[in-house]
Design a protein around this motif. Structure first.
Motif, PDB file in Angstrom:
ATOM      1  N   GLY A   1      19.439   8.585  -9.257  1.00  0.00           N
ATOM      2  CA  GLY A   1      18.081   8.835  -9.363  1.00  0.00           C
ATOM      3  C   GLY A   1      17.264   8.752  -7.797  1.00  0.00           C
ATOM      4  N   ARG A   2      15.926   9.467  -7.662  1.00  0.00           N
ATOM      5  CA  ARG A   2      15.530   9.495  -6.551  1.00  0.00           C
ATOM      6  C   ARG A   2      14.132   8.845  -6.553  1.00  0.00           C
ATOM      7  N   VAL A   3      13.602   8.535  -5.457  1.00  0.00           N
ATOM      8  CA  VAL A   3      12.090   8.060  -5.250  1.00  0.00           C
ATOM      9  C   VAL A   3      11.789   8.518  -3.943  1.00  0.00           C
ATOM     10  N   LYS A   4      10.830   9.566  -4.179  1.00  0.00           N
ATOM     11  CA  LYS A   4      10.288  10.329  -2.816  1.00  0.00           C
ATOM     12  C   LYS A   4       8.840   9.794  -2.848  1.00  0.00           C
ATOM     13  N   ILE A   5       8.677   9.335  -1.178  1.00  0.00           N
ATOM     14  CA  ILE A   5       7.493   8.939  -0.735  1.00  0.00           C
ATOM     15  C   ILE A   5       6.917  10.164   0.255  1.00  0.00           C
ATOM     16  N   THR A   6       5.706  10.278  -0.018  1.00  0.00           N
ATOM     17  CA  THR A   6       4.967  11.260   0.754  1.00  0.00           C
ATOM     18  C   THR A   6       3.708  11.017   1.421  1.00  0.00           C
ATOM     19  N   GLY A   7       3.349  11.176   2.624  1.00  0.00           N
ATOM     20  CA  GLY A   7       2.044  11.023   3.269  1.00  0.00           C
ATOM     21  C   GLY A   7       1.916  11.699   4.167  1.00  0.00           C
ATOM     22  N   ASP A   8       0.844  11.495   5.158  1.00  0.00           N
ATOM     23  CA  ASP A   8       0.483  12.372   6.222  1.00  0.00           C
ATOM     24  C   ASP A   8       0.617  11.666   7.462  1.00  0.00           C
ATOM     25  N   ASP A   9       1.095  10.307   7.579  1.00  0.00           N
ATOM     26  CA  ASP A   9       1.451   9.540   8.609  1.00  0.00           C
ATOM     27  C   ASP A   9       2.762   9.285   8.730  1.00  0.00           C
ATOM     28  N   PRO A  10       3.635   9.589   9.472  1.00  0.00           N
ATOM     29  CA  PRO A  10       5.178   9.132   9.539  1.00  0.00           C
ATOM     30  C   PRO A  10       5.420   7.671   9.426  1.00  0.00           C
ATOM     31  N   ALA A  11       4.377   7.098  10.233  1.00  0.00           N
ATOM     32  CA  ALA A  11       5.056   5.475  10.411  1.00  0.00           C
ATOM     33  C   ALA A  11       4.603   4.935   8.928  1.00  0.00           C
ATOM     34  N   THR A  12       3.538   5.209   8.366  1.00  0.00           N
ATOM     35  CA  THR A  12       3.181   4.750   7.220  1.00  0.00           C
ATOM     36  C   THR A  12       4.278   5.101   5.768  1.00  0.00           C
ATOM     37  N   VAL A  13       4.658   6.395   6.020  1.00  0.00           N
ATOM     38  CA  VAL A  13       5.861   6.642   5.134  1.00  0.00           C
ATOM     39  C   VAL A  13       6.865   5.825   5.248  1.00  0.00           C
ATOM     40  N   ALA A  14       7.517   5.712   6.555  1.00  0.00           N
ATOM     41  CA  ALA A  14       8.637   4.808   6.946  1.00  0.00           C
ATOM     42  C   ALA A  14       8.187   3.392   6.491  1.00  0.00           C
TER      43      ALA A  14
ATOM     44  N   ARG B   1       2.320   2.632  -3.858  1.00  0.00           N
ATOM     45  CA  ARG B   1       1.082   3.504  -3.727  1.00  0.00           C
ATOM     46  C   ARG B   1      -0.261   2.874  -3.377  1.00  0.00           C
ATOM     47  N   GLU B   2      -0.379   1.580  -4.021  1.00  0.00           N
ATOM     48  CA  GLU B   2      -1.560   0.944  -3.736  1.00  0.00           C
ATOM     49  C   GLU B   2      -1.540   0.415  -2.279  1.00  0.00           C
ATOM     50  N   GLN B   3      -0.349  -0.355  -2.011  1.00  0.00           N
ATOM     51  CA  GLN B   3      -0.384  -0.912  -0.659  1.00  0.00           C
ATOM     52  C   GLN B   3      -0.373  -0.034   0.669  1.00  0.00           C
ATOM     53  N   PHE B   4       0.256   1.093   0.410  1.00  0.00           N
ATOM     54  CA  PHE B   4       0.488   1.994   1.650  1.00  0.00           C
ATOM     55  C   PHE B   4      -0.319   3.142   1.673  1.00  0.00           C
ATOM     56  N   ALA B   5      -1.206   3.504   0.474  1.00  0.00           N
ATOM     57  CA  ALA B   5      -1.818   4.632   0.059  1.00  0.00           C
ATOM     58  C   ALA B   5      -0.995   5.979   0.489  1.00  0.00           C
TER      59      ALA B   5
END
Length: 242
Positions: free
Chosen positions: A216-229, A198-202
């Motif tokens: 279990g699942r870890v879900k990453i969500t954001g506005d920039d696809p590259a940053t999420v990847a 969270r802190e490193q990639f916002a």
């Protein structure tokens, strides 16, 4: 695009009917890139529905209301939405004619049912929409749904809801993107890495525990696809995956 869902029905609040519509809509909207920010279930009370619609209309980019649009006495959702906008309910001639023809075809196709039961069909209730609204019609639903100023009124029967949602699906989009990692690790073992990501990639990162035989699942969500990847790749390097 931030969207609120309002699901209507005493049966939902009582637990008699499972609220699968909210879950299904949440998946569709999230996949489209929109963000579901509120989900509210309300009883079959006109004033309560109208208040919720008015408040959410002011607060969010779009509101989807489901349930209570048929022709029985407890189907008051369209009247409530009209009240939220201080409009009258109207019955467009073309919508009524469409539903009347549909009812006639149903009677022709089901003569034994029509003969056996006294069918009290309120075509005006089926066809009504708030003044200024656009009717939504599908083959699956007798009652017309409607759209009025970013408020979308859909049926409560799941098959009918899904069909009518497809007629408006293109109106929901956004920049949100998600990626999911499956892991056998317990949530307690993930805290440090999730916090760091969270802190490193916002990005937003949520963890969801194992259920039955599912990991279990870890879900990453954001506005920039590259940053999420990038965040997902970093997490895969630091947590156990399946």
């Amino acid at each position: 695009m931030e969207v609120a869902l309002v699901t209507v029905g005493d049966e939902l609040l009582a637990g008699d009917t499972e609220n699968t519509n909210a879950s299904w809509l949440g998946r569709q909207l999230t996949a489209a890139g929109a963000t579901v920010t509120r989900v509210l279930t309300v009883p079959d009370e006109e004033a309560v529905i109208a208040d919720a619609v008015a408040r959410y209309h002011d607060a969010f980019d779009g509101v989807i209301v489901t349930g209570g649009i048929g022709g029985t006495p407890d189907d008051i959702t369209k009247a409530a939405v009209a009240r939220a906008f201080d409009r009258d309910l109207v019955v467009p001639d073309d919508v009524r004619a469409h539903l009347e023809a549909k009812a006639e075809r149903f009677a022709d196709d089901n003569p034994e049912m029509v003969d056996r039961y006294d069918m009290d069909l309120d075509l005006d209730a089926w066809a009504s929409v708030p003044e200024g609204g656009q009717a939504l019609l599908t083959d699956e639903s007798f009652a017309a749904g409607c759209v009025i100023d970013r408020v979308y009124v859909l049926p409560g029967i799941p098959e009918e809801l899904k069909a009518m949602y497809e007629t408006i699906a293109d109106e929901f989009d956004g920049d949100r993107t998600t990626e999911t990692i499956h892991t056998p690790a317990p949530e307690g073992a993930l805290v440090t890495h999730i916090t760091a990501a969270r802190e490193q990639f916002a990005v937003a990162v949520g963890s969801y525990p194992r259920k039955d035989d599912a990991p279990g699942r870890v879900k990453i969500t954001g506005d920039d696809p590259a940053t999420v990847a990038d965040a997902a790749a970093w997490l895969r390097e630091h947590i156990e995956t399946e």
